[in-house]
Design a protein around this motif. Structure first.
Motif, PDB file in Angstrom:
ATOM      1  N   ASP A  22       2.933  10.577  -2.907  1.00  0.00           N
ATOM      2  CA  ASP A  22       3.572  11.591  -2.071  1.00  0.00           C
ATOM      3  C   ASP A  22       3.868  12.880  -2.836  1.00  0.00           C
ATOM      4  O   ASP A  22       3.813  13.965  -2.273  1.00  0.00           O
ATOM      5  N   PHE A  39       6.061   7.726  -4.515  1.00  0.00           N
ATOM      6  CA  PHE A  39       5.117   6.981  -3.684  1.00  0.00           C
ATOM      7  C   PHE A  39       5.780   6.689  -2.343  1.00  0.00           C
ATOM      8  O   PHE A  39       6.972   6.388  -2.293  1.00  0.00           O
ATOM      9  N   LYS A  40       4.997   6.722  -1.280  1.00  0.00           N
ATOM     10  CA  LYS A  40       5.504   6.394   0.049  1.00  0.00           C
ATOM     11  C   LYS A  40       4.759   5.169   0.565  1.00  0.00           C
ATOM     12  O   LYS A  40       3.524   5.121   0.533  1.00  0.00           O
ATOM     13  N   LEU A  41       5.500   4.187   1.043  1.00  0.00           N
ATOM     14  CA  LEU A  41       4.921   2.967   1.599  1.00  0.00           C
ATOM     15  C   LEU A  41       4.162   3.293   2.880  1.00  0.00           C
ATOM     16  O   LEU A  41       4.693   3.980   3.760  1.00  0.00           O
ATOM     17  N   LYS A  54       0.858  -1.183   0.000  1.00  0.00           N
ATOM     18  CA  LYS A  54       0.000   0.000   0.000  1.00  0.00           C
ATOM     19  C   LYS A  54       0.890   1.227   0.000  1.00  0.00           C
ATOM     20  O   LYS A  54       1.833   1.320   0.783  1.00  0.00           O
ATOM     21  N   GLN A  55       0.561   2.151  -0.899  1.00  0.00           N
ATOM     22  CA  GLN A  55       1.344   3.364  -1.054  1.00  0.00           C
ATOM     23  C   GLN A  55       0.421   4.566  -1.126  1.00  0.00           C
ATOM     24  O   GLN A  55      -0.716   4.462  -1.572  1.00  0.00           O
ATOM     25  N   LYS A  77      10.366   4.733   0.107  1.00  0.00           N
ATOM     26  CA  LYS A  77       9.842   5.609  -0.936  1.00  0.00           C
ATOM     27  C   LYS A  77      10.303   5.102  -2.289  1.00  0.00           C
ATOM     28  O   LYS A  77      11.443   4.662  -2.444  1.00  0.00           O
TER      29      LYS A  77
END
Length: 146
Positions: free
Chosen positions: A73, A84-86, A69-70, A99
């Motif tokens: 960002d 994208f950030k986890l 899931k991200q 990231k």
């Protein structure tokens, strides 16, 4: 060995970088139909193409289906960059921070993984980077061979 890591891969592609930026920014739901590397994609909150949108990817990793899931960002339309950030899934147990940045410049695609492992026994993200590379190859092949 440190807990922080950065992996970078640059790939030359036949299609334009804009196509890849568009796929990951506003059409990621098409990717499971293009590549067998992704089993499922879903938006949980927000809208595609918007910072703050929460998305889920399901894919096979080391023989098992995994969930990642991200949250989107950062999006830079001019530079064709998405970060994208986890925020959930399998990798949250292994990494304190994770990231992923996709840069799409003309006919060059770059993946950058920046992460901090929970401890030194956690492996580097080489296998996941390989999946990301294969995903770019699949998308490129799909569109170039049309």
């Amino acid at each position: 060995m440190g807990l922080r890591g950065k992996l970078v891969a640059h790939l030359e592609v036949k299609c334009s970088g804009e196509l890849f930026h568009d796929h990951f920014n506003s059409k990621p739901h098409h990717i499971p139909n293009i590549s067998d590397k992704i089993n499922h994609f879903e938006v949980h909150e927000g809208e595609l193409g918007s910072v703050g949108t929460l998305v889920e990817w399901r894919f096979n990793y080391e023989g098992e289906e995994r969930v990642l899931k991200q949250v989107i960002d950062h999006i830079d339309e001019e530079k064709k960059r998405i970060t994208f950030k986890l925020v959930g899934g399998y990798f949250m147990d292994l990494y304190k921070e994770f990231k992923v940045t996709l840069d799409a410049e003309e006919n060059w695609i770059s993946w950058t993984f920046e992460y901090e492992k929970q401890n030194e026994d956690i492996p580097e993200l080489i296998t996941l980077l390989g999946i990301a590379i294969d995903l770019i190859k699949d998308i490129d092949s799909h569109h170039h061979n049309k």
